[in-house]
Motif scaffolding. Structure first.
Motif, PDB file in Angstrom:
ATOM      1  N   VAL A  84      52.683  -8.043  -6.842  1.00 54.91           N
ATOM      2  CA  VAL A  84      51.643  -7.070  -6.510  1.00 54.91           C
ATOM      3  C   VAL A  84      50.829  -7.662  -5.366  1.00 54.91           C
ATOM      4  CG1 VAL A  84      49.800  -5.595  -7.379  1.00 54.91           C
ATOM      5  CG2 VAL A  84      51.543  -6.451  -8.959  1.00 54.91           C
ATOM      6  N   GLY A 100      51.774 -12.932  -1.190  1.00 57.05           N
ATOM      7  CA  GLY A 100      52.856 -12.116  -1.766  1.00 57.05           C
ATOM      8  C   GLY A 100      54.107 -12.143  -0.913  1.00 57.05           C
ATOM      9  N   LEU A 118      46.378  -3.392   3.882  1.00 55.68           N
ATOM     10  CA  LEU A 118      46.573  -4.672   4.558  1.00 55.68           C
ATOM     11  C   LEU A 118      45.688  -5.779   3.987  1.00 55.68           C
ATOM     12  CD1 LEU A 118      47.056  -3.409   8.212  1.00 55.68           C
ATOM     13  CD2 LEU A 118      48.778  -3.818   6.456  1.00 55.68           C
ATOM     14  N   LEU A 124      42.612  -8.502   5.408  1.00 53.27           N
ATOM     15  CA  LEU A 124      42.549  -8.345   6.867  1.00 53.27           C
ATOM     16  C   LEU A 124      42.661  -6.885   7.311  1.00 53.27           C
ATOM     17  CD1 LEU A 124      44.556 -11.563   7.708  1.00 53.27           C
ATOM     18  CD2 LEU A 124      42.136 -11.183   8.111  1.00 53.27           C
ATOM     19  N   TYR A 168      40.905  -5.593  10.466  1.00 54.93           N
ATOM     20  CA  TYR A 168      40.359  -6.798  11.104  1.00 54.93           C
ATOM     21  C   TYR A 168      41.054  -7.005  12.447  1.00 54.93           C
ATOM     22  CZ  TYR A 168      38.782 -11.641  11.594  1.00 54.93           C
ATOM     23  OH  TYR A 168      38.214 -12.803  12.037  1.00 54.93           O
ATOM     24  N   ASP A 217      49.687   2.077  -4.993  1.00 56.20           N
ATOM     25  CA  ASP A 217      48.626   1.379  -5.733  1.00 56.20           C
ATOM     26  C   ASP A 217      49.147   1.027  -7.112  1.00 56.20           C
ATOM     27  OD1 ASP A 217      47.219   2.420  -3.633  1.00 56.20           O
ATOM     28  OD2 ASP A 217      45.555   3.162  -4.854  1.00 56.20           O
ATOM     29  N   VAL A 218      49.079  -0.227  -7.498  1.00 57.06           N
ATOM     30  CA  VAL A 218      49.347  -0.573  -8.895  1.00 57.06           C
ATOM     31  C   VAL A 218      48.056  -0.308  -9.660  1.00 57.06           C
ATOM     32  CG1 VAL A 218      49.931  -2.436 -10.489  1.00 57.06           C
ATOM     33  CG2 VAL A 218      51.112  -2.247  -8.292  1.00 57.06           C
ATOM     34  N   GLY A 238      44.715 -10.749  -3.581  1.00 58.65           N
ATOM     35  CA  GLY A 238      43.519 -11.115  -2.836  1.00 58.65           C
ATOM     36  C   GLY A 238      42.274 -11.038  -3.705  1.00 58.65           C
ATOM     37  N   ALA A 297      41.612   1.089  -6.253  1.00 56.39           N
ATOM     38  CA  ALA A 297      42.689   0.521  -7.068  1.00 56.39           C
ATOM     39  C   ALA A 297      42.177  -0.780  -7.673  1.00 56.39           C
ATOM     40  CB  ALA A 297      43.906   0.251  -6.199  1.00 56.39           C
ATOM     41  N   ASP A 303      44.341 -15.974  -2.452  1.00 51.49           N
ATOM     42  CA  ASP A 303      42.876 -15.982  -2.595  1.00 51.49           C
ATOM     43  C   ASP A 303      42.432 -15.837  -4.045  1.00 51.49           C
ATOM     44  OD1 ASP A 303      42.568 -16.188   0.119  1.00 51.49           O
ATOM     45  OD2 ASP A 303      41.534 -14.271   0.389  1.00 51.49           O
ATOM     46  N   LEU A 327      39.913 -19.953   1.076  1.00 51.85           N
ATOM     47  CA  LEU A 327      40.355 -18.585   1.326  1.00 51.85           C
ATOM     48  C   LEU A 327      40.866 -18.506   2.759  1.00 51.85           C
ATOM     49  CD1 LEU A 327      37.528 -16.596  -0.510  1.00 51.85           C
ATOM     50  CD2 LEU A 327      39.596 -17.631  -1.435  1.00 51.85           C
ATOM     51  N   ALA A 339      47.208 -19.462   1.435  1.00 50.80           N
ATOM     52  CA  ALA A 339      47.887 -18.375   0.717  1.00 50.80           C
ATOM     53  C   ALA A 339      49.405 -18.494   0.892  1.00 50.80           C
ATOM     54  CB  ALA A 339      47.377 -17.024   1.218  1.00 50.80           C
TER      55      ALA A 339
HETATM   56  C1  FAD Z   1      37.216 -10.585   7.976  1.00 42.55           C
HETATM   57  C2  FAD Z   1      38.143 -11.703   7.580  1.00 42.55           C
HETATM   58  C3  FAD Z   1      38.577 -12.612   8.532  1.00 42.55           C
HETATM   59  C4  FAD Z   1      39.421 -13.666   8.189  1.00 42.55           C
HETATM   60  N1  FAD Z   1      39.821 -14.539   9.146  1.00 42.55           N
HETATM   61  C5  FAD Z   1      40.672 -15.537   8.830  1.00 42.55           C
HETATM   62  C6  FAD Z   1      41.136 -16.449   9.824  1.00 42.55           C
HETATM   63  O1  FAD Z   1      40.772 -16.371  11.015  1.00 42.55           O
HETATM   64  N2  FAD Z   1      42.006 -17.415   9.429  1.00 42.55           N
HETATM   65  C7  FAD Z   1      42.444 -17.556   8.128  1.00 42.55           C
HETATM   66  O2  FAD Z   1      43.234 -18.453   7.838  1.00 42.55           O
HETATM   67  N3  FAD Z   1      41.995 -16.700   7.165  1.00 42.55           N
HETATM   68  C8  FAD Z   1      41.138 -15.705   7.478  1.00 42.55           C
HETATM   69  N4  FAD Z   1      40.690 -14.849   6.499  1.00 42.55           N
HETATM   70  C9  FAD Z   1      41.126 -15.071   5.104  1.00 42.55           C
HETATM   71  C10 FAD Z   1      42.540 -14.526   4.870  1.00 42.55           C
HETATM   72  O3  FAD Z   1      42.618 -13.197   5.328  1.00 42.55           O
HETATM   73  C11 FAD Z   1      42.893 -14.610   3.393  1.00 42.55           C
HETATM   74  O4  FAD Z   1      42.697 -15.928   2.926  1.00 42.55           O
HETATM   75  C12 FAD Z   1      44.351 -14.197   3.146  1.00 42.55           C
HETATM   76  O5  FAD Z   1      44.615 -12.911   3.669  1.00 42.55           O
HETATM   77  C13 FAD Z   1      44.638 -14.216   1.643  1.00 42.55           C
HETATM   78  O6  FAD Z   1      45.912 -13.776   1.409  1.00 42.55           O
HETATM   79  P1  FAD Z   1      46.320 -13.114   0.007  1.00 42.55           P
HETATM   80  O7  FAD Z   1      47.763 -12.776   0.143  1.00 42.55           O
HETATM   81  O8  FAD Z   1      45.882 -13.959  -1.114  1.00 42.55           O
HETATM   82  O9  FAD Z   1      45.431 -11.779  -0.109  1.00 42.55           O
HETATM   83  P2  FAD Z   1      45.249 -10.540   0.885  1.00 42.55           P
HETATM   84  O10 FAD Z   1      45.606 -10.875   2.268  1.00 42.55           O
HETATM   85  O11 FAD Z   1      43.892 -10.014   0.599  1.00 42.55           O
HETATM   86  O12 FAD Z   1      46.341  -9.485   0.380  1.00 42.55           O
HETATM   87  C14 FAD Z   1      46.153  -8.785  -0.827  1.00 42.55           C
HETATM   88  C15 FAD Z   1      47.269  -7.776  -1.019  1.00 42.55           C
HETATM   89  O13 FAD Z   1      47.135  -7.182  -2.310  1.00 42.55           O
HETATM   90  C16 FAD Z   1      47.319  -5.781  -2.211  1.00 42.55           C
HETATM   91  N5  FAD Z   1      46.661  -5.143  -3.356  1.00 42.55           N
HETATM   92  C17 FAD Z   1      45.422  -5.377  -3.863  1.00 42.55           C
HETATM   93  N6  FAD Z   1      45.208  -4.615  -4.965  1.00 42.55           N
HETATM   94  C18 FAD Z   1      46.349  -3.889  -5.148  1.00 42.55           C
HETATM   95  C19 FAD Z   1      46.743  -2.917  -6.102  1.00 42.55           C
HETATM   96  N7  FAD Z   1      45.958  -2.541  -7.107  1.00 42.55           N
HETATM   97  N8  FAD Z   1      47.969  -2.347  -5.959  1.00 42.55           N
HETATM   98  C20 FAD Z   1      48.792  -2.708  -4.944  1.00 42.55           C
HETATM   99  N9  FAD Z   1      48.471  -3.644  -4.032  1.00 42.55           N
HETATM  100  C21 FAD Z   1      47.265  -4.216  -4.125  1.00 42.55           C
HETATM  101  C22 FAD Z   1      46.747  -5.425  -0.856  1.00 42.55           C
HETATM  102  O14 FAD Z   1      47.297  -4.210  -0.444  1.00 42.55           O
HETATM  103  C23 FAD Z   1      47.268  -6.613  -0.025  1.00 42.55           C
HETATM  104  O15 FAD Z   1      48.596  -6.370   0.344  1.00 42.55           O
HETATM  105  C24 FAD Z   1      39.852 -13.803   6.839  1.00 42.55           C
HETATM  106  C25 FAD Z   1      39.415 -12.879   5.869  1.00 42.55           C
HETATM  107  C26 FAD Z   1      38.571 -11.844   6.228  1.00 42.55           C
HETATM  108  C27 FAD Z   1      38.108 -10.868   5.164  1.00 42.55           C
END
Ligand code: FAD
Length: 285
Positions: free
Chosen positions: A7, A13, A34, A37, A40, A78-79, A108, A218, A255, A261, A266
């Motif tokens: 998910v 992921g 997305l 980000l 973003y 959406d899950v 995330g 979601a 995250d 973060l 990740a």
């Molecule tokens: C404004 C901003 C700027 C950033 N800049 C940087 C940077 O310059 N450098 C850096 O290294 N990091 C940066 N980060 C941090 C970075 O984006 C995160 O650490 C990273 O994206 C985390 O990855 P993740 O896969 O854990 O989660 P995420 O990237 O948040 O991905 C979460 C995924 O879960 C999915 N999801 C959530 N809930 C559901 C649901 N119920 N059903 C289906 N899908 C779902 C979303 O669609 C998404 O695909 C930034 C973050 C932000 C907010």
């Protein structure tokens, strides 16, 4: 039953999916947008291998394309709920169900709260983020649910079975599902009470309630975690050294498990959790 459903199609992921696919494991990835980000457009400059900076959105879209190009099954949906079943999990989306032996939460850290007076004060004192977890405390009581879509509907079905009366508050959003009970569309203004919440105030009037459940947009990993009784500490899902939660077969990465973060962390989590899932599937076959 599938081997793995992931998910979230963010860095955690997608990295896990790539390593799983290359280990010959069938994997389905479901993501709704997305992630962190979304929208973003500022440039990412601190990630390895970028010959020139790319926008956050572009990096995430590239990851999704990379997975699809590798033949990984990937859906935009959406899950809305996760349930344990015999031998694995049922994953309910807006449109259908899937079943898998293991699930990786990589959703995330976004958590949909409400920036409304009284929200922080009454959270846990009349305001709940999980009907399936806390609904029982409000059996035969008068409660509200805030939301307007499929996730709200899922939580509402549960509340309707146990609560005396449930009022739906859309907080100014159009309702996208059909419900057969009182719906209040005006925006919320405040949560009111003393030791515990007693009223919800909208732009028009005050509604006396024993409790309010939030089911906006979601659910995040934290809501899924609550649905399954997963241990959460200071807003992060707790995992062991194999990225497994206290629920066997349920893994988490990125995250949502805390730490730095950052994209590179990740991606690192995604690689490691894939290994753990492969070992788990081998030893539970
Ligand atoms: C404004 C901003 C700027 C950033 N800049 C940087 C940077 O310059 N450098 C850096 O290294 N990091 C940066 N980060 C941090 C970075 O984006 C995160 O650490 C990273 O994206 C985390 O990855 P993740 O896969 O854990 O989660 P995420 O990237 O948040 O991905 C979460 C995924 O879960 C999915 N999801 C959530 N809930 C559901 C649901 N119920 N059903 C289906 N899908 C779902 C979303 O669609 C998404 O695909 C930034 C973050 C932000 C907010």
């Amino acid at each position: 039953m599938r081997s793995v459903v992931i998910v979230g199609h963010g860095p955690a992921g997608i990295s896990a999916a790539i390593y799983l696919k290359r280990s010959n494991i069938d994997v389905l990835v479901i993501g709704k947008d997305l992630g962190a980000l979304s929208g973003y457009h500022d440039l990412i400059e601190n990630y390895y291998g970028l010959s020139e900076p790319v926008s956050g959105e572009t990096l995430i879209k590239n990851g999704i394309k990379q997975a699809i190009d590798m033949g990984i099954e990937l859906l935009f949906d959406d899950v809305i709920a996760l349930m344990e079943i015999d031998g694995g999990f049922r994953i309910k989306t807006k449109t259908t169900f899937y079943e898998a032996k293991t699930v990786l939460l990589a959703t995330g850290k976004v958590r949909t709260g409400l920036n409304i007076t009284g929200f922080a004060k009454y959270r846990g004192k009349g305001i709940s983020m999980c009907a399936t977890c806390d609904g029982y405390f409000y059996r035969n009581k008068r409660v509200g649910i805030v939301g307007s879509g499929h996730y709200m509907m899922h939580e509402l079905e549960y509340l309707n079975r146990i609560s005396e009366e449930v009022i739906v508050f859309t907080n100014g959003k159009p309702l996208t599902v059909e419900v057969h009970q009182q719906v209040i569309e005006e925006p919320l203004v405040a949560f009111l009470g003393e030791q515990k919440l007693t009223h919800v105030q909208t732009a028009v009037k005050n509604y006396p309630l024993d409790g309010v459940f939030l089911a906006i947009g979601a659910p995040s990993s934290l809501e899924f975690a609550s649905q399954l009784g997963v241990i959460v500490d200071k807003g992060s899902v707790v995992v062991d050294q194999n990225y497994q939660t206290n629920v066997s077969g349920l893994f988490a990465a990125g995250d949502i498990i805390g730490g730095k973060l950052q994209i590179s962390k990740a991606v690192f989590d995604g690689m490691n959790v894939a290994d753990s899932i492969v070992s788990y599937l081998k030893s539970n076959n």
